[in-house]
Design a protein around this motif. Sequence first.
Motif, PDB file in Angstrom:
ATOM      1  N   LYS A  26       0.805  -1.214   0.000  1.00  0.00           N
ATOM      2  CA  LYS A  26       0.000   0.000   0.000  1.00  0.00           C
ATOM      3  C   LYS A  26       0.840   1.266   0.000  1.00  0.00           C
ATOM      4  O   LYS A  26       0.444   2.284  -0.543  1.00  0.00           O
ATOM      5  CB  LYS A  26      -0.938  -0.008   1.221  1.00  0.00           C
ATOM      6  N   ASP A  27       2.005   1.211   0.635  1.00  0.00           N
ATOM      7  CA  ASP A  27       2.823   2.411   0.738  1.00  0.00           C
ATOM      8  C   ASP A  27       3.807   2.566  -0.425  1.00  0.00           C
ATOM      9  O   ASP A  27       4.614   3.475  -0.451  1.00  0.00           O
ATOM     10  CB  ASP A  27       3.596   2.421   2.055  1.00  0.00           C
ATOM     11  N   GLU A  28       3.755   1.661  -1.388  1.00  0.00           N
ATOM     12  CA  GLU A  28       4.654   1.742  -2.538  1.00  0.00           C
ATOM     13  C   GLU A  28       3.958   2.480  -3.669  1.00  0.00           C
ATOM     14  O   GLU A  28       2.895   2.065  -4.129  1.00  0.00           O
ATOM     15  CB  GLU A  28       5.063   0.342  -3.000  1.00  0.00           C
ATOM     16  N   PRO A  29       4.525   3.579  -4.159  1.00  0.00           N
ATOM     17  CA  PRO A  29       3.871   4.338  -5.220  1.00  0.00           C
ATOM     18  C   PRO A  29       3.882   3.584  -6.544  1.00  0.00           C
ATOM     19  O   PRO A  29       4.745   2.734  -6.781  1.00  0.00           O
ATOM     20  CB  PRO A  29       4.731   5.616  -5.309  1.00  0.00           C
ATOM     21  N   PRO A  30       2.913   3.841  -7.410  1.00  0.00           N
ATOM     22  CA  PRO A  30       2.885   3.174  -8.704  1.00  0.00           C
ATOM     23  C   PRO A  30       4.080   3.591  -9.550  1.00  0.00           C
ATOM     24  O   PRO A  30       4.639   4.677  -9.384  1.00  0.00           O
ATOM     25  CB  PRO A  30       1.568   3.676  -9.323  1.00  0.00           C
ATOM     26  N   LYS A  31       4.479   2.707 -10.451  1.00  0.00           N
ATOM     27  CA  LYS A  31       5.595   3.020 -11.326  1.00  0.00           C
ATOM     28  C   LYS A  31       5.167   4.103 -12.316  1.00  0.00           C
ATOM     29  O   LYS A  31       4.055   4.090 -12.824  1.00  0.00           O
ATOM     30  CB  LYS A  31       6.048   1.760 -12.064  1.00  0.00           C
ATOM     31  N   LEU A  32       6.078   5.007 -12.590  1.00  0.00           N
ATOM     32  CA  LEU A  32       5.786   6.121 -13.477  1.00  0.00           C
ATOM     33  C   LEU A  32       6.459   5.907 -14.825  1.00  0.00           C
ATOM     34  O   LEU A  32       7.575   5.388 -14.898  1.00  0.00           O
ATOM     35  CB  LEU A  32       6.289   7.430 -12.855  1.00  0.00           C
ATOM     36  N   ALA A  33       5.776   6.293 -15.873  1.00  0.00           N
ATOM     37  CA  ALA A  33       6.334   6.164 -17.212  1.00  0.00           C
ATOM     38  C   ALA A  33       7.555   7.061 -17.346  1.00  0.00           C
ATOM     39  O   ALA A  33       7.541   8.204 -16.875  1.00  0.00           O
ATOM     40  CB  ALA A  33       5.288   6.544 -18.252  1.00  0.00           C
ATOM     41  N   PRO A  34       8.626   6.601 -17.976  1.00  0.00           N
ATOM     42  CA  PRO A  34       9.827   7.435 -18.110  1.00  0.00           C
ATOM     43  C   PRO A  34       9.618   8.658 -18.984  1.00  0.00           C
ATOM     44  O   PRO A  34      10.300   9.669 -18.820  1.00  0.00           O
ATOM     45  CB  PRO A  34      10.859   6.480 -18.717  1.00  0.00           C
ATOM     46  N   THR A  35       8.669   8.577 -19.909  1.00  0.00           N
ATOM     47  CA  THR A  35       8.331   9.723 -20.754  1.00  0.00           C
ATOM     48  C   THR A  35       6.829   9.789 -20.985  1.00  0.00           C
ATOM     49  O   THR A  35       6.134   8.770 -20.896  1.00  0.00           O
ATOM     50  CB  THR A  35       9.026   9.664 -22.134  1.00  0.00           C
ATOM     51  N   PRO A  90       9.241  13.398  -7.563  1.00  0.00           N
ATOM     52  CA  PRO A  90       9.515  13.339  -9.002  1.00  0.00           C
ATOM     53  C   PRO A  90       8.523  14.218  -9.765  1.00  0.00           C
ATOM     54  O   PRO A  90       7.423  14.506  -9.285  1.00  0.00           O
ATOM     55  CB  PRO A  90       9.319  11.857  -9.342  1.00  0.00           C
ATOM     56  N   PHE A  91       8.907  14.651 -10.941  1.00  0.00           N
ATOM     57  CA  PHE A  91       8.025  15.466 -11.785  1.00  0.00           C
ATOM     58  C   PHE A  91       8.432  15.279 -13.236  1.00  0.00           C
ATOM     59  O   PHE A  91       9.466  14.662 -13.535  1.00  0.00           O
ATOM     60  CB  PHE A  91       8.104  16.941 -11.388  1.00  0.00           C
ATOM     61  N   TYR A  92       7.611  15.766 -14.139  1.00  0.00           N
ATOM     62  CA  TYR A  92       7.913  15.678 -15.572  1.00  0.00           C
ATOM     63  C   TYR A  92       8.315  17.050 -16.105  1.00  0.00           C
ATOM     64  O   TYR A  92       7.709  18.065 -15.742  1.00  0.00           O
ATOM     65  CB  TYR A  92       6.700  15.172 -16.345  1.00  0.00           C
ATOM     66  N   MET A  93       9.323  17.053 -16.971  1.00  0.00           N
ATOM     67  CA  MET A  93       9.790  18.302 -17.564  1.00  0.00           C
ATOM     68  C   MET A  93       9.890  18.138 -19.070  1.00  0.00           C
ATOM     69  O   MET A  93      10.231  17.060 -19.572  1.00  0.00           O
ATOM     70  CB  MET A  93      11.159  18.694 -17.003  1.00  0.00           C
ATOM     71  N   GLY A  94       9.577  19.213 -19.796  1.00  0.00           N
ATOM     72  CA  GLY A  94       9.662  19.166 -21.243  1.00  0.00           C
ATOM     73  C   GLY A  94      11.053  18.793 -21.708  1.00  0.00           C
ATOM     74  O   GLY A  94      12.041  19.395 -21.280  1.00  0.00           O
ATOM     75  N   ALA A  95      11.150  17.798 -22.580  1.00  0.00           N
ATOM     76  CA  ALA A  95      12.445  17.392 -23.100  1.00  0.00           C
ATOM     77  C   ALA A  95      13.060  18.494 -23.955  1.00  0.00           C
ATOM     78  O   ALA A  95      14.282  18.580 -24.094  1.00  0.00           O
ATOM     79  CB  ALA A  95      12.309  16.114 -23.915  1.00  0.00           C
ATOM     80  N   TYR A  96      12.183  19.335 -24.518  1.00  0.00           N
ATOM     81  CA  TYR A  96      12.626  20.418 -25.394  1.00  0.00           C
ATOM     82  C   TYR A  96      12.013  21.747 -24.954  1.00  0.00           C
ATOM     83  O   TYR A  96      11.001  21.776 -24.251  1.00  0.00           O
ATOM     84  CB  TYR A  96      12.189  20.145 -26.839  1.00  0.00           C
TER      85      TYR A  96
END
Length: 311
Positions: A26-35, A90-96
């Motif tokens: 329950k305390d393990e976050p879901p895996k996030l897509a690398p992109t 973690p967060f997502y950032m524009g590759a470009y």
Amino acid sequence: VKDPGPKKEEDKPPAKIPSEEKPRPKDEPPKLAPTLVNTIGMKLVLIPRGKFRMGSPRLIPRGKFRMGSPETEEGRGTNEDEHEVEITQPFYMGAYEVTQAQYRQVMGNSPSNFSAAGGGKDTVAGKDTSDFPVETVSWEDAVEFCKRLSGLAAEQKAGQVYGLPTEAEWEYTCRGGPVSSTPFHFGNSLSSAQANFHGEYPYGGAAKGRYLGRTEKVGSYPANRFGLYDMHGNVWEWCQDWYDKDYYRNSSAKDPQGPNSSPEGRRVLRGGSWFNDGVYCRSAQRWGPVPGDRDATLGFRVVFRLGVRTP
């Protein structure tokens, strides 16, 4: 009735075979897509959490480094004091950097100087500038873009809210995380083979190179270890923060969001541009113009923070 006696081993029901996929704690976050690729074709890269020293850091244990620059770094500014910072989520950032085509799709126009209708059209004659970075945008323009992108029906359905990176997020991603301890994510020197800047004025003993005198298609130079392109040069990138020298030096150690205001009403820019010498493209370099400024050197990229949802 005769007692059948104890069951034989072969009479027992077969043991259940456990599933090959164990349930996630329950305390393990879901895996996030690398992109991720959003509805207007923007590629975003997953940035892991980590600790670092803002500035031009020296490498220290357990993934930490200082934001800022050491006194020994060539070209160091007085506004680059080293200090330890942690990005806790973690967060997502524009590759470009945001392109002219993407800006036009969201905003309905492109103000870019280096376009078929811009003041610098002669320097890009015969070129398709759709994938050149949008420029001549103010901080206010960049914020409005993020607001409108977040408001698109498909993005609202996905619950994705976009914004500008904080200054700490930007420097962390520029360096490629806590492993970089140099002025640039690829080392101590900068040549025009590595980034789009004024190549006649390289950094760190690199050989002189060409000077385009304009922007270049995003992704034309090597990416850093996170898979982010043009973190050095091409266009300056607006950050979320107000510009304040003292806050930078004394900011929170965890996820600093920038000061509540700026003594001179300025916002942060990072990364240098096609127009600048190599020294201004260092990871620790800071600049703070007023948020309404528009110039052919000014652009931006976006972030999407996990857990921030549309209303």
